[in-house]
Design a protein around this motif. Structure first.
Motif, PDB file in Angstrom:
ATOM      1  N   VAL A  14     -62.045  -0.532   6.874  1.00 49.56           N
ATOM      2  CA  VAL A  14     -61.605   0.419   5.848  1.00 49.56           C
ATOM      3  C   VAL A  14     -62.590   1.580   5.726  1.00 49.56           C
ATOM      4  O   VAL A  14     -62.187   2.728   5.488  1.00 49.56           O
ATOM      5  N   VAL A  15     -63.883   1.314   5.915  1.00 49.06           N
ATOM      6  CA  VAL A  15     -64.852   2.414   5.898  1.00 49.06           C
ATOM      7  C   VAL A  15     -64.561   3.390   7.034  1.00 49.06           C
ATOM      8  O   VAL A  15     -64.549   4.616   6.839  1.00 49.06           O
ATOM      9  N   ARG A  16     -64.273   2.854   8.212  1.00 41.70           N
ATOM     10  CA  ARG A  16     -63.935   3.724   9.346  1.00 41.70           C
ATOM     11  C   ARG A  16     -62.696   4.555   9.046  1.00 41.70           C
ATOM     12  O   ARG A  16     -62.657   5.760   9.317  1.00 41.70           O
ATOM     13  N   ARG A  17     -61.667   3.927   8.447  1.00 38.01           N
ATOM     14  CA  ARG A  17     -60.438   4.660   8.132  1.00 38.01           C
ATOM     15  C   ARG A  17     -60.688   5.755   7.092  1.00 38.01           C
ATOM     16  O   ARG A  17     -60.117   6.851   7.171  1.00 38.01           O
ATOM     17  N   LEU A  18     -61.542   5.465   6.110  1.00 45.91           N
ATOM     18  CA  LEU A  18     -61.850   6.479   5.099  1.00 45.91           C
ATOM     19  C   LEU A  18     -62.586   7.667   5.710  1.00 45.91           C
ATOM     20  O   LEU A  18     -62.306   8.828   5.381  1.00 45.91           O
ATOM     21  N   VAL A  19     -63.537   7.386   6.604  1.00 44.35           N
ATOM     22  CA  VAL A  19     -64.264   8.468   7.265  1.00 44.35           C
ATOM     23  C   VAL A  19     -63.293   9.312   8.095  1.00 44.35           C
ATOM     24  O   VAL A  19     -63.326  10.554   8.055  1.00 44.35           O
ATOM     25  N   GLU A  20     -62.414   8.653   8.832  1.00 42.04           N
ATOM     26  CA  GLU A  20     -61.443   9.380   9.648  1.00 42.04           C
ATOM     27  C   GLU A  20     -60.448  10.152   8.783  1.00 42.04           C
ATOM     28  O   GLU A  20     -60.001  11.239   9.150  1.00 42.04           O
TER      29      GLU A  20
END
Length: 355
Positions: free
Chosen positions: A206-212
């Motif tokens: 989810v952190v990766r998705r938020l950054v993207e």
């Protein structure tokens, strides 16, 4: 502020350094500025040179790297209270001088024993600056007895409405642990449970998705556990700043972030206070200090500085569902509600992969 002593409470980004500079201009006297670290001290120096008539020769740095005493001296709390062979040599040196004004940056730290000693330095006037006087030990009143009365405090949303800080959207993203993670959490000792749920592997996606999701904006990923931060740095291909990162490297990375050369930084609690990153538009909190309201204020403050293009800020906290992580998040939610911020809770599955 009629040349006396007292405390000013302003959210990060609203101009505490400017308030300090104005007090100095009013007092027109020798000034000691106490800061949390060398990087913060150098930011103070840059702002004073930019916004006042002070020259480089009139501003000294007293830190672990330099020992300069000038009409305006910027010193770190840590070097001031360093002890050698049982003696506080630096504290004694500064205490022997009669300062016209002492500015205490992040004055909420002062009740802690190591910082409290600096309140004994002689001065005709004292000014304390902080984003919030909330302390988890309930000793906010000690600040007033050490420095003086509160001179100014305003709700964050009021400052936002006046255009001094950016509007912020606060979102809690709840992550469901895997079966293996839930089992490990259930049988863990009480003192290990927070670390386990705060650093859950399930948070990474989810952190990766938020950054993207916020590609093109400058993003801070903030946490408390170094192993977790190193793993996120590798996942996001982003540099990590933590306590052992040398000052020169910190300054280089912060400057690269400000300029847009680096769009994502992973940072530990060293970035909680006194770091000026005006173009940071997104903060993603993955772990913290047991629901600390002070920490919440500091971390939200990283993205509240007004943006050149007028855009708002986004503050996410990623929380493991049905764990003590969620309980601590409730403390943060109450603090943000007290400041007037809407607080949205969403499921991690509702954060889609960017197209």
């Amino acid at each position: 502020w009629e040349g006396g002593s007292g405390v000013v409470v302003l959210p990060s980004g609203a101009g505490k350094t400017i308030v300090g500079a104005a007090a100095m201009a009013h007092a027109r006297t020798t000034t000691l500025i106490l800061v949390t670290n060398t990087v913060a001290g150098r930011q103070w120096r840059t702002e004073l040179l930019k916004r006042t008539s002070l020259t480089e020769d009139e501003i000294g740095e007293y830190s672990g790297e330099r020992k300069e005493i000038r009409p305006v001296t910027i010193a770190t709390y840590q070097v001031m209270t360093a002890r050698r062979k049982g003696e506080y040599l630096h504290l004694d040196l500064f205490g022997a001088r009669d300062w016209g004004l002492i500015v205490y940056d992040e004055v909420h730290l002062l009740p802690a024993p190591v910082f409290r000693m600096t309140a004994d330095i002689q001065s005709r006037r004292r000014l304390g600056l902080t984003a919030t006087l909330v302390r988890e030990d309930g000793r906010e009143g000690d600040v007033f007895s050490l420095i003086g009365p509160k001179r100014y405090d305003a709700p964050w949303r009021e400052i936002e409405a006046q255009g001094w800080i950016a509007p912020a959207e606060c979102t809690e993203v709840r992550v469901t642990l895997t079966e293996d993670e839930r089992m490990a959490y259930a049988v863990a000792e009480a003192e290990e449970r927070y670390r386990m749920c705060a650093t859950a592997y399930s948070k990474r996606a989810v952190v990766r998705r938020l950054v993207e999701r916020h590609a093109g904006d400058r993003v801070l990923v903030i946490g408390a556990y170094l192993d977790q931060l190193d793993q996120l740095g590798e996942l996001l291909n982003a540099p990590v700043i933590q306590g052992s990162t040398r000052n020169r490297e910190r300054e280089r990375l912060f400057e690269a972030f400000r300029s847009g050369e680096i769009m994502t930084l992973v940072v530990s609690k060293v970035a909680n206070v006194s770091i000026d990153l005006p173009e940071a538009g997104v903060a993603i909190q993955v772990s913290g200090t047991f629901g600390s309201r002070q920490e919440e204020a500091q971390r939200l403050g990283r993205v509240l500085r007004p943006k050149a293009d007028g855009r708002g800020a986004h503050f996410y906290t990623v929380v493991s569902r049905d764990t003590i992580d969620q309980e601590y998040a409730a403390h943060r939610q109450r603090f943000l509600a007290e400041q007037g911020y809407a607080y949205t809770i969403v499921d991690a599955d509702d954060i889609p992969d960017p197209a």
